[in-house]
Scaffold this motif. Structure first.
Motif, PDB file in Angstrom:
ATOM      1  N   THR A  67       0.805  -1.226   0.000  1.00 36.57           N
ATOM      2  CA  THR A  67       0.000   0.000   0.000  1.00 36.57           C
ATOM      3  C   THR A  67       0.836   1.274   0.000  1.00 36.57           C
ATOM      4  O   THR A  67       0.385   2.324  -0.473  1.00 36.57           O
ATOM      5  N   TYR A 123      -3.019  10.890   1.884  1.00 35.29           N
ATOM      6  CA  TYR A 123      -3.179  10.940   0.426  1.00 35.29           C
ATOM      7  C   TYR A 123      -2.961  12.355  -0.088  1.00 35.29           C
ATOM      8  O   TYR A 123      -2.358  12.567  -1.156  1.00 35.29           O
ATOM      9  N   PRO A 140      -9.158   9.206 -10.432  1.00 38.63           N
ATOM     10  CA  PRO A 140      -8.781   7.939  -9.770  1.00 38.63           C
ATOM     11  C   PRO A 140      -8.281   8.135  -8.335  1.00 38.63           C
ATOM     12  O   PRO A 140      -8.344   7.203  -7.520  1.00 38.63           O
ATOM     13  N   TYR A 141      -7.824   9.351  -8.037  1.00 34.34           N
ATOM     14  CA  TYR A 141      -7.341   9.665  -6.692  1.00 34.34           C
ATOM     15  C   TYR A 141      -8.413   9.351  -5.645  1.00 34.34           C
ATOM     16  O   TYR A 141      -8.131   8.734  -4.609  1.00 34.34           O
ATOM     17  N   TYR A 142      -9.633   9.775  -5.934  1.00 38.02           N
ATOM     18  CA  TYR A 142     -10.721   9.574  -4.974  1.00 38.02           C
ATOM     19  C   TYR A 142     -11.116   8.105  -4.862  1.00 38.02           C
ATOM     20  O   TYR A 142     -11.510   7.634  -3.790  1.00 38.02           O
ATOM     21  N   GLN A 143     -11.013   7.394  -5.966  1.00 33.88           N
ATOM     22  CA  GLN A 143     -11.311   5.965  -5.929  1.00 33.88           C
ATOM     23  C   GLN A 143     -10.309   5.213  -5.051  1.00 33.88           C
ATOM     24  O   GLN A 143     -10.679   4.350  -4.256  1.00 33.88           O
ATOM     25  N   LYS A 144      -9.023   5.557  -5.203  1.00 31.87           N
ATOM     26  CA  LYS A 144      -7.979   4.919  -4.394  1.00 31.87           C
ATOM     27  C   LYS A 144      -8.129   5.287  -2.918  1.00 31.87           C
ATOM     28  O   LYS A 144      -7.929   4.453  -2.030  1.00 31.87           O
ATOM     29  N   LEU A 145      -8.498   6.559  -2.667  1.00 39.39           N
ATOM     30  CA  LEU A 145      -8.692   7.011  -1.289  1.00 39.39           C
ATOM     31  C   LEU A 145      -9.843   6.251  -0.636  1.00 39.39           C
ATOM     32  O   LEU A 145      -9.719   5.753   0.497  1.00 39.39           O
ATOM     33  N   LYS A 147     -11.057   3.384  -1.548  1.00 37.99           N
ATOM     34  CA  LYS A 147     -10.683   1.977  -1.433  1.00 37.99           C
ATOM     35  C   LYS A 147      -9.813   1.730  -0.199  1.00 37.99           C
ATOM     36  O   LYS A 147      -9.998   0.740   0.522  1.00 37.99           O
ATOM     37  N   SER A 148      -8.864   2.635   0.044  1.00 42.64           N
ATOM     38  CA  SER A 148      -7.983   2.504   1.206  1.00 42.64           C
ATOM     39  C   SER A 148      -8.780   2.571   2.509  1.00 42.64           C
ATOM     40  O   SER A 148      -8.535   1.798   3.449  1.00 42.64           O
ATOM     41  N   GLU A 151     -10.941  -0.670   2.846  1.00 42.00           N
ATOM     42  CA  GLU A 151     -10.111  -1.821   3.190  1.00 42.00           C
ATOM     43  C   GLU A 151      -9.634  -1.756   4.634  1.00 42.00           C
ATOM     44  O   GLU A 151      -9.560  -2.781   5.318  1.00 42.00           O
TER      45      GLU A 151
END
Length: 312
Positions: A67, A123, A140-145, A147-148, A151
């Protein structure tokens, strides 16, 4: 002299009473033990929140290579109190399902705004350091945020689910156990009622010599107590539950503690039955002694009358 029919009937009823008493203490122990408050109390006694904390730190540290997020970003915002609250919530959810409450789906773990804020700040700082330009809301930044964050909370819930409640629900195990669990109070009453009825039958079978009923009752209580005590002693003395191969420390501790505690409770009930048996035997011995003395006196008087008659 005791009749053969009385002896056989007493033996059969006593045998049934042994199993009835075992069923009674089994139902009563399970009914008293299997509650959300009891299991939560056990997790607090074993300080499972600290165990979960260590396991989470280990997990996030190992995941750093994937990560890129340091473990401290998560751990500084995960307190023992938060973990206790989450563990309790998982347990209460499981018992809500068992009790047949209107629980359509698990609401998830308690919110942790500090943790969400910490991940967001990480982030944002990372984006600033790498000169990453966030274009719009679909970046995609918000999608990764997101997702983190998801998870992180998913992992926390998994590690706080010390009795694997979600797995038991998803695999339909709690659904199968539910009909028995909700009937425990009724089963307890039935078993106790059966025991009382069988004890009364023992008295009926020995109505001409009621003191003998004490012997049979003592035998029933003694046998049921021994049958309950021996397996419990074996399980506890051999440390049987410690041999379970459960990798996660918090789950291993939760389950072994619960099983040991239940076994100890059942063993105490068995000891109470044995103590009751001793009491029955003591009273039987006293009654037998008085009865023997009465019979001796009656015999002496009869002999005296015979001697007087012979002299005349």
């Amino acid at each position: 002299m005791k009749s053969k029919g009385s002896y056989i009937s007493s033996f059969i009823v006593t045998l049934l009473l042994v199993f009835s008493l075992l069923a009674s203490i089994g139902c009563l122990t399970a009914k008293k033990f299997a509650t959300a408050d009891n299991l939560i109390k056990l997790t607090e006694q074993k300080n499972l929140s600290s165990v979960v904390n260590k396991e989470l730190e280990k997990y996030f540290t190992e995941k750093y290579a994937d990560t890129g997020i340091p473990a401290e970003i998560y751990m500084k915002n995960i307190s023992d109190e938060y973990l206790k609250m989450t563990i309790s919530g998982e347990i209460r959810y499981g018992f809500a399902v068992l009790n047949g409450e209107n629980v359509k789906m698990h609401e998830g773990i308690p919110a942790n705004t500090d943790l969400e804020k910490s991940i967001t700040e990480y982030y944002e700082n990372y984006a600033d350091e790498t000169d990453y330009e966030i274009k719009d809301e679909n970046d995609p930044y918000y999608q990764k945020l997101a997702k983190s964050k998801n998870e992180a909370f998913k992992v926390i819930e998994e590690y706080c689910d010390v009795y694997k409640i979600n797995a038991l629900v998803n695999h339909g195990i709690l659904k199968k156990v539910k009909p028995i669990y909700v009937k425990l109070p009724t089963l307890s009453i039935i078993c106790l009622g059966a025991s009382a009825f069988l004890a009364l039958l023992v008295l009926v079978c020995n109505f001409k010599r009621l003191k003998d009923a004490l012997y049979w009752l003592g035998t029933a209580f003694l046998c049921s107590g021994i049958f309950g005590l021996i397996p419990c002693l074996y399980l506890l003395k051999s440390n049987y539950f410690a041999a379970f191969s459960i990798k996660q420390a918090q789950i291993f501790t939760a389950y072994t503690t619960a099983m040991e505690t239940f076994t100890q409770a059942f063993m105490k009930s068995s000891i109470i039955l044995i103590a009751a048996a001793v009491l029955f035997y003591v009273i039987f011995s006293i009654c037998s002694a008085f009865s023997a003395k009465s019979e001796d006196k009656a015999t002496d008087k009869t002999d005296e009358k015979k001697t007087e008659s012979a002299e005349k």
